[in-house]
Design an enzyme around this catalytic site. Sequence first.
Site, mmCIF file in Angstrom:
data_model
loop_
_atom_site.group_PDB
_atom_site.id
_atom_site.type_symbol
_atom_site.label_atom_id
_atom_site.label_comp_id
_atom_site.label_asym_id
_atom_site.label_seq_id
_atom_site.Cartn_x
_atom_site.Cartn_y
_atom_site.Cartn_z
ATOM 1 N N GLU A 47 13.615 6.064 -0.040
ATOM 2 C CA GLU A 47 14.208 4.774 0.302
ATOM 3 C C GLU A 47 14.943 4.257 -0.919
ATOM 4 O O GLU A 47 14.339 4.070 -1.980
ATOM 5 C CB GLU A 47 13.124 3.765 0.696
ATOM 6 N N ASP A 58 9.295 -9.406 -1.193
ATOM 7 C CA ASP A 58 8.816 -8.586 -2.295
ATOM 8 C C ASP A 58 7.928 -9.346 -3.267
ATOM 9 O O ASP A 58 8.140 -10.525 -3.539
ATOM 10 C CB ASP A 58 10.000 -7.991 -3.054
ATOM 11 N N TYR A 172 8.273 1.881 10.525
ATOM 12 C CA TYR A 172 7.642 1.603 9.243
ATOM 13 C C TYR A 172 6.546 0.577 9.482
ATOM 14 O O TYR A 172 6.829 -0.563 9.838
ATOM 15 C CB TYR A 172 8.701 1.057 8.274
#
Lengths: 261, 398
Positions: A47, A58, A172
């Site tokens: 990725e 994040d 995912y």
Amino acid sequence: MKKDSRISQLFLNNKGFIGYLTAGDGGRQRTLEAALALIKGGINMLEIGMPFSDPVADGPVIQRAAMRSLASGTTLQDILWLTEEIRKQSDIPLILFTYLNPLLSGIPFDFLSDAKKAGIDGLLLVDCPLEESHLIREQCIRNEIALIYILTPSTSLERVRKINQYAEGFLYYACRSGTTGVRNALPEDFPHKMESIKAIIDLPVVVGFGISNQEMAKNVLIHADGVVVGSLFVKALEEDRSPEALSILAREICPPILLVK
Amino acid sequence: MLYKELISHIQGRYGEFGGMYVPEILMAPILELIKVWNNAKVDNIFNQTLNLILKNYAGRPTVLTEVPTFAAMINGPRVFLKREDLLHTGAHKLNNALGQCLLAKKMGKTRVIAETGAGQHGVAVAAAAAHLGLTCVVYMGSKDMQRQAPNVSRMKLMGASVISVEQGSATLKDAVNQALRDWSESFVDTHYCLGSALGPHPFPEIVAEFQSVIGRECHKQSQDLIGSDPDLVIACIGGGSNAIGIFSGFLNNKKVRMIGVEAGGHGRLLGEHAARFATATCGVLHGCYTYVLQDQYGQIASTASISAGLDYPAIGPQHAHLYKSKRVEYVSASDQEALSALKLLAKSEGIICALESAHALAHLIKIAPDLSKDHSVVVSLSGRGDKDLPQLMNSGVI
């Protein structure tokens, strides 16, 4: 998604060991070296993270990497360059991992078409849930790029079913709530959640968010088709580890099931 | 756009603007919020409870004050101020904070988190949480904590934890980022009490609805004091909650001209202001497709304004639509113009307004001589200026 795509080929007779790197952290040359080192260490999918000024999904490690990368001027052009350079040496699936806004700046200039030509196989949009993904999805289909959707522990099964209808390539599963970052163990509900997801999803399901050692990776692969390691590699780069050290790090985490192939 | 379009739209879209661009992890709390909100907004008991709290705790209605001395000094028409500065905690923010905290209780949440720029929303949520028995955590940029120090102390006094945000430009946008990160981990027991009419659906609708009380009152007061709707309504715009609140009372009357005033900061270059319509480029920030200050690569630009509450790179989606459909005019006022306006109002009328609200007055001062003397203008005085005293001393105003 075509049967002969790099993504389908990978999962045909293999489990995925997927690395994440923030592109341009330390300059694009350094990302290239790190990517090749991880591939040498056993990852079979990468990725490539486009840095964004406001990475709300994040944790601190990838936030700092994004800031460093942006300070050195990383743009979508560097993603294309990196993809082309990696492609010269490797045939593993490459996934562009990005927030929506930087990508939107490239869409009018045929970025997705260029990305496909450079060798991008999939696109993972951090902040674009199913409800908002239709326009981008059309663009992805046109360019034969798999749009990868994310599932989380709080995604209802009804929603998992809906996402399954549109999913391409693989899914995912971000296995915990909160933001990205290194953790020491899998959440307790992991096997149970994976079981109910796998019962619905037709495509391969890879698992990420916090995976930081071989034990965790091994346990993930009991239930899943692939395991993603991100923050740990990004942190290693922050600590200025050499490409050789990165290869060793990848090899240390690489689940045994993949080593005997 | 009519008022009803503010609250009835398709999946949070105002024209092409809005939406819910959030990480998948936040879709669960967003969907939960949509469901509870759709019940609450038509629930008589919920609305009656909120109205009672607004009346007996917050001090609504706020008055509409005519300021003839100020009007004469700027050679302008009749000028009225909608006095949200008189609301408990000192700004319009409390209307929304009380509404959302009540909503949080309805959802069974025990904790609320909030972002704050000027600290007014933080103070409002701290007060609402204390009053309604919720735990409160406020994220605030470290730069804003310095320049709005009095508000930090007020929040702490009311029992809130204030967390300093050092990331990025250490202002409002970064505080929103941190609040979203907190929420993605805590939503089981936590409601994110977003302070402006922006962010992912359903927040713009919720905030606009809770702030529409300003417009409803002002509409009625205008009939009493002016005998009709005003000819012009002016409000400052950060995210745009006080503006959408007051505009909502007049959207149905096409004869009412409306102007939103953004922060012109100290220059015209990217990074020197927070005037989103100066460049008018679209993008996605904090869950919403709207006009965003950004570079050519889609990276969000830093912003600058003397007023922390206007110092934000995106504008609420309803304003984006009102701009594109040309229903509302959007302009900007500079730091210096805002400071002068604040001084003039204080001296002429004995009202110290917030630096945010001073931007709206600053634009009125600019256009006043050209307006017909028999016209009436309402300016949204969104907050009071006590919090700005340190900043005013630094700027040499006092």
